[in-house]
Scaffold this motif. Structure first.
Motif, PDB file in Angstrom:
ATOM      1  N   ARG A  67       4.447   5.743  -2.577  1.00 29.73           N
ATOM      2  CA  ARG A  67       4.423   5.329  -1.179  1.00 29.73           C
ATOM      3  C   ARG A  67       3.266   4.357  -0.974  1.00 29.73           C
ATOM      4  NH1 ARG A  67       7.874   7.470   2.802  1.00 29.73           N
ATOM      5  NH2 ARG A  67       9.534   8.534   1.668  1.00 29.73           N
ATOM      6  N   SER A  68       3.563   3.202  -0.451  1.00 23.90           N
ATOM      7  CA  SER A  68       2.554   2.195  -0.145  1.00 23.90           C
ATOM      8  C   SER A  68       2.747   1.748   1.295  1.00 23.90           C
ATOM      9  CB  SER A  68       2.696   0.981  -1.079  1.00 23.90           C
ATOM     10  OG  SER A  68       1.908  -0.111  -0.609  1.00 23.90           O
ATOM     11  N   LYS A  69       1.670   1.663   2.057  1.00 26.44           N
ATOM     12  CA  LYS A  69       1.791   1.230   3.441  1.00 26.44           C
ATOM     13  C   LYS A  69       2.056  -0.267   3.561  1.00 26.44           C
ATOM     14  CE  LYS A  69      -3.224   0.765   4.214  1.00 26.44           C
ATOM     15  NZ  LYS A  69      -4.356   1.248   5.041  1.00 26.44           N
ATOM     16  N   HIS A  70       2.059  -0.969   2.427  1.00 26.47           N
ATOM     17  CA  HIS A  70       2.317  -2.406   2.446  1.00 26.47           C
ATOM     18  C   HIS A  70       3.659  -2.793   1.828  1.00 26.47           C
ATOM     19  CE1 HIS A  70      -1.658  -3.261   3.968  1.00 26.47           C
ATOM     20  NE2 HIS A  70      -2.186  -2.508   3.023  1.00 26.47           N
ATOM     21  N   LEU A  71       4.447  -1.808   1.396  1.00 24.63           N
ATOM     22  CA  LEU A  71       5.771  -2.081   0.830  1.00 24.63           C
ATOM     23  C   LEU A  71       6.841  -1.405   1.676  1.00 24.63           C
ATOM     24  CD1 LEU A  71       5.119  -1.570  -2.992  1.00 24.63           C
ATOM     25  CD2 LEU A  71       5.214  -3.728  -1.722  1.00 24.63           C
ATOM     26  N   PRO A  72       7.974  -2.075   1.884  1.00 25.72           N
ATOM     27  CA  PRO A  72       9.052  -1.463   2.675  1.00 25.72           C
ATOM     28  C   PRO A  72       9.725  -0.346   1.894  1.00 25.72           C
ATOM     29  CG  PRO A  72       9.786  -3.547   1.750  1.00 25.72           C
ATOM     30  CD  PRO A  72       8.323  -3.423   1.418  1.00 25.72           C
ATOM     31  N   HIS A  73       9.784   0.838   2.490  1.00 26.57           N
ATOM     32  CA  HIS A  73      10.457   1.949   1.807  1.00 26.57           C
ATOM     33  C   HIS A  73      11.952   1.634   1.722  1.00 26.57           C
ATOM     34  CE1 HIS A  73      11.185   5.889   0.270  1.00 26.57           C
ATOM     35  NE2 HIS A  73      12.082   6.128   1.206  1.00 26.57           N
ATOM     36  N   THR A  74      12.450   1.494   0.512  1.00 25.65           N
ATOM     37  CA  THR A  74      13.808   1.000   0.270  1.00 25.65           C
ATOM     38  C   THR A  74      14.612   2.039  -0.481  1.00 25.65           C
ATOM     39  OG1 THR A  74      12.876  -1.241   0.117  1.00 25.65           O
ATOM     40  CG2 THR A  74      15.132  -0.935  -0.674  1.00 25.65           C
ATOM     41  N   GLU A  75      15.824   2.302   0.014  1.00 21.57           N
ATOM     42  CA  GLU A  75      16.714   3.280  -0.617  1.00 21.57           C
ATOM     43  C   GLU A  75      17.994   2.581  -1.085  1.00 21.57           C
ATOM     44  OE1 GLU A  75      16.871   7.193   1.729  1.00 21.57           O
ATOM     45  OE2 GLU A  75      16.393   5.653   3.227  1.00 21.57           O
ATOM     46  N   CYS A 144      -6.281 -13.115  -8.462  1.00 24.22           N
ATOM     47  CA  CYS A 144      -6.959 -13.769  -7.342  1.00 24.22           C
ATOM     48  C   CYS A 144      -7.165 -12.779  -6.200  1.00 24.22           C
ATOM     49  CB  CYS A 144      -6.145 -14.965  -6.883  1.00 24.22           C
ATOM     50  SG  CYS A 144      -6.796 -15.827  -5.432  1.00 24.22           S
ATOM     51  N   ALA A 145      -6.148 -11.981  -5.910  1.00 24.57           N
ATOM     52  CA  ALA A 145      -6.249 -10.999  -4.835  1.00 24.57           C
ATOM     53  C   ALA A 145      -7.323  -9.952  -5.142  1.00 24.57           C
ATOM     54  CB  ALA A 145      -4.901 -10.319  -4.622  1.00 24.57           C
ATOM     55  N   ARG A 146      -7.439  -9.575  -6.402  1.00 24.01           N
ATOM     56  CA  ARG A 146      -8.473  -8.618  -6.797  1.00 24.01           C
ATOM     57  C   ARG A 146      -9.870  -9.168  -6.523  1.00 24.01           C
ATOM     58  NH1 ARG A 146      -5.754  -7.307 -12.642  1.00 24.01           N
ATOM     59  NH2 ARG A 146      -4.385  -5.576 -12.004  1.00 24.01           N
ATOM     60  N   ARG A 147     -10.054 -10.472  -6.718  1.00 17.20           N
ATOM     61  CA  ARG A 147     -11.372 -11.078  -6.524  1.00 17.20           C
ATOM     62  C   ARG A 147     -11.680 -11.310  -5.045  1.00 17.20           C
ATOM     63  NH1 ARG A 147      -9.335 -14.278 -10.800  1.00 17.20           N
ATOM     64  NH2 ARG A 147      -8.968 -15.993  -9.346  1.00 17.20           N
ATOM     65  N   SER A 148     -10.667 -11.243  -4.228  1.00 18.70           N
ATOM     66  CA  SER A 148     -10.849 -11.483  -2.798  1.00 18.70           C
ATOM     67  C   SER A 148     -11.327 -10.210  -2.109  1.00 18.70           C
ATOM     68  CB  SER A 148      -9.529 -11.939  -2.176  1.00 18.70           C
ATOM     69  OG  SER A 148      -8.628 -10.848  -2.093  1.00 18.70           O
ATOM     70  N   LYS A 149     -11.413 -10.279  -0.787  1.00 20.42           N
ATOM     71  CA  LYS A 149     -11.840  -9.121  -0.016  1.00 20.42           C
ATOM     72  C   LYS A 149     -10.653  -8.382   0.609  1.00 20.42           C
ATOM     73  CE  LYS A 149     -16.387 -11.043   1.042  1.00 20.42           C
ATOM     74  NZ  LYS A 149     -17.343 -11.428   2.122  1.00 20.42           N
ATOM     75  N   LEU A 150      -9.481  -8.534   0.013  1.00 22.99           N
ATOM     76  CA  LEU A 150      -8.311  -7.823   0.508  1.00 22.99           C
ATOM     77  C   LEU A 150      -8.459  -6.326   0.256  1.00 22.99           C
ATOM     78  CD1 LEU A 150      -5.432 -10.166  -0.732  1.00 22.99           C
ATOM     79  CD2 LEU A 150      -6.211  -9.865   1.619  1.00 22.99           C
ATOM     80  N   PRO A 151      -7.855  -5.490   1.096  1.00 25.51           N
ATOM     81  CA  PRO A 151      -7.920  -4.040   0.880  1.00 25.51           C
ATOM     82  C   PRO A 151      -7.301  -3.652  -0.468  1.00 25.51           C
ATOM     83  CG  PRO A 151      -7.109  -4.545   3.081  1.00 25.51           C
ATOM     84  CD  PRO A 151      -7.150  -5.845   2.336  1.00 25.51           C
ATOM     85  N   LYS A 152      -7.851  -2.613  -1.062  1.00 20.92           N
ATOM     86  CA  LYS A 152      -7.355  -2.159  -2.366  1.00 20.92           C
ATOM     87  C   LYS A 152      -5.875  -1.785  -2.304  1.00 20.92           C
ATOM     88  CE  LYS A 152     -11.777  -0.502  -4.201  1.00 20.92           C
ATOM     89  NZ  LYS A 152     -12.535   0.672  -4.721  1.00 20.92           N
ATOM     90  N   ALA A 153      -5.447  -1.200  -1.180  1.00 17.33           N
ATOM     91  CA  ALA A 153      -4.040  -0.797  -1.063  1.00 17.33           C
ATOM     92  C   ALA A 153      -3.110  -1.997  -1.086  1.00 17.33           C
ATOM     93  CB  ALA A 153      -3.832   0.002   0.223  1.00 17.33           C
ATOM     94  N   LEU A 154      -3.541  -3.109  -0.512  1.00 14.71           N
ATOM     95  CA  LEU A 154      -2.715  -4.319  -0.513  1.00 14.71           C
ATOM     96  C   LEU A 154      -2.677  -4.946  -1.897  1.00 14.71           C
ATOM     97  CD1 LEU A 154      -1.004  -6.362   0.965  1.00 14.71           C
ATOM     98  CD2 LEU A 154      -3.096  -7.412   1.873  1.00 14.71           C
ATOM     99  N   VAL A 155      -3.812  -4.965  -2.572  1.00 16.66           N
ATOM    100  CA  VAL A 155      -3.845  -5.474  -3.951  1.00 16.66           C
ATOM    101  C   VAL A 155      -2.959  -4.617  -4.844  1.00 16.66           C
ATOM    102  CG1 VAL A 155      -5.301  -5.921  -5.969  1.00 16.66           C
ATOM    103  CG2 VAL A 155      -6.157  -6.448  -3.670  1.00 16.66           C
ATOM    104  N   ARG A 156      -3.012  -3.310  -4.638  1.00 14.89           N
ATOM    105  CA  ARG A 156      -2.180  -2.412  -5.444  1.00 14.89           C
ATOM    106  C   ARG A 156      -0.701  -2.668  -5.187  1.00 14.89           C
ATOM    107  NH1 ARG A 156      -0.794  -0.601 -10.009  1.00 14.89           N
ATOM    108  NH2 ARG A 156       0.167   1.471 -10.022  1.00 14.89           N
ATOM    109  N   ALA A 157      -0.332  -2.953  -3.949  1.00 10.31           N
ATOM    110  CA  ALA A 157       1.063  -3.262  -3.647  1.00 10.31           C
ATOM    111  C   ALA A 157       1.522  -4.509  -4.403  1.00 10.31           C
ATOM    112  CB  ALA A 157       1.233  -3.464  -2.143  1.00 10.31           C
ATOM    113  N   LEU A 158       0.672  -5.516  -4.479  1.00 13.52           N
ATOM    114  CA  LEU A 158       1.000  -6.723  -5.254  1.00 13.52           C
ATOM    115  C   LEU A 158       1.155  -6.382  -6.737  1.00 13.52           C
ATOM    116  CD1 LEU A 158      -1.482  -9.196  -3.545  1.00 13.52           C
ATOM    117  CD2 LEU A 158       1.013  -9.340  -3.428  1.00 13.52           C
ATOM    118  N   GLY A 187       0.552  -1.916  12.520  1.00 12.56           N
ATOM    119  CA  GLY A 187      -0.096  -3.206  12.311  1.00 12.56           C
ATOM    120  C   GLY A 187      -0.406  -3.523  10.866  1.00 12.56           C
ATOM    121  N   ASN A 188       0.165  -2.754   9.922  1.00 11.68           N
ATOM    122  CA  ASN A 188      -0.031  -3.043   8.502  1.00 11.68           C
ATOM    123  C   ASN A 188       0.831  -4.221   8.072  1.00 11.68           C
ATOM    124  OD1 ASN A 188      -1.784  -0.777   7.831  1.00 11.68           O
ATOM    125  ND2 ASN A 188       0.017   0.510   8.137  1.00 11.68           N
ATOM    126  N   LEU A 189       0.284  -5.083   7.234  1.00 12.28           N
ATOM    127  CA  LEU A 189       1.064  -6.160   6.632  1.00 12.28           C
ATOM    128  C   LEU A 189       2.079  -5.560   5.673  1.00 12.28           C
ATOM    129  CD1 LEU A 189       1.497  -9.238   6.174  1.00 12.28           C
ATOM    130  CD2 LEU A 189      -0.169  -9.063   4.303  1.00 12.28           C
TER     131      LEU A 189
END
Length: 215
Positions: A67-75, A144-158, A187-189
Motif C-alpha cells: 500500500r502506497s499513498k502515492h499509487l492508485p490502488h488497482t484491482e 534524481c528523486a532520491r537526491r531531492s527533498k521529495l518525501p521518502k514515500a514518494l521516492v519509494r512509489a517511483l 491532498g497526496n500526489l
C-alpha cells in the motif's frame, strides 16, 4: 482472447455486466490509446485495457502487495473482449497547481510534480536514444528523486513502479504531466498513469506519436 467456457465482462448501454453479478450503471469518462475509462455508480473507475498494454497490470501487482499513498490502488477483476478490466478509486485529475485538502489549499503536490518533472527532463536528455532506453530513464529519475527533498514515500512509489515495470521489458518508461497525475482526498500526489510502453506506442502511432510523450 476468448476461450471456450469463459464469460467476459462487457459494457453495453450504460451497464457493466460482470459474470455472476448484477449489472452496474456506468458513464463514460474518456479513452486513451489502449484504455477505455468508465465511472460506476459505486463511485469506482473501471478501465477496459487492451491486452497489449500492461501498465495497469503492473499497478495491480504492486498495490496488491504494497500500500502506497502515492499509487492508485488497482484491482484486476475480469477479462474483457479486448483485454482485461481493472478497478480503482476516483481521484482528482488532472493535477492542479492549487489543491483543496482538509487543512486548506495546498501547492505541495504541484511542487512535488515540478521536482519529478525536472528529473524526468534531465533523464531523457541524458539517456534516451531508443525505445529500449526506458529502463535507463526510469532509474535516472529515481536516483534524481532520491537526491531531492521529495518525501521518502514518494521516492519509494517511483522505485516500485520502476521495479515492477522492469519485469515487462526495457521499453517501459516514465511520463509525467498534469494529465496523468492526480490527488486524493487528503491532498497526496497520486502517480496515476505515469508508465507507458514506448515500443507499443511507436507501433500504434509511429515516431510522431512517440515523440508526443517526450519532455
Amino acid at each position: 482472447m476468448n476461450y471456450q467456457g469463459r464469460r467476459d465482462a462487457r459494457i453495453s448501454r450504460g451497464l457493466l455486466h460482470l459474470p455472476g453479478r448484477k449489472p452496474l450503471g456506468v458513464s463514460r469518462l474518456g479513452k486513451g490509446m489502449f484504455t477505455r475509462a468508465w465511472l460506476g455508480l459505486d463511485g469506482k473507475v473501471y478501465l477496459d485495457v487492451d491486452d497489449s498494454a500492461y501498465e495497469k497490470e503492473i499497478l495491480a501487482e504492486i498495490t496488491q502487495e504494497t500500500r502506497s499513498k502515492h499509487l492508485p490502488h488497482t484491482e484486476s477483476i475480469e477479462f474483457t473482449s479486448k483485454g482485461r478490466l481493472y478497478r480503482m478509486p476516483l481521484y482528482a485529475s488532472p493535477l492542479r497547481a492549487y489543491v483543496e485538502t482538509p487543512q486548506g489549499e495546498s501547492t505541495v503536490p504541484w511542487r512535488q510534480y515540478r521536482v519529478i518533472k525536472s528529473c524526468w527532463d534531465t533523464a531523457y536528455r541524458d539517456h534516451w536514444r531508443s525505445v529500449y532506453d526506458g529502463y535507463k530513464v526510469k532509474w535516472a529519475v529515481v536516483e534524481c528523486a532520491r537526491r531531492s527533498k521529495l518525501p521518502k514515500a514518494l521516492v519509494r512509489a517511483l522505485e516500485l513502479l520502476a521495479e515492477g515495470s522492469d519485469n515487462y521489458g526495457s521499453s517501459y518508461a516514465f511520463e509525467f504531466s498534469p494529465r496523468n497525475l492526480a490527488t486524493d482526498a487528503k491532498g497526496n500526489l497520486i502517480l496515476l498513469d505515469v508508465l507507458f510502453d514506448a515500443e507499443q506506442v511507436r507501433k500504434r502511432r509511429g515516431r510522431r506519436g512517440l515523440m508526443e510523450r517526450m519532455p
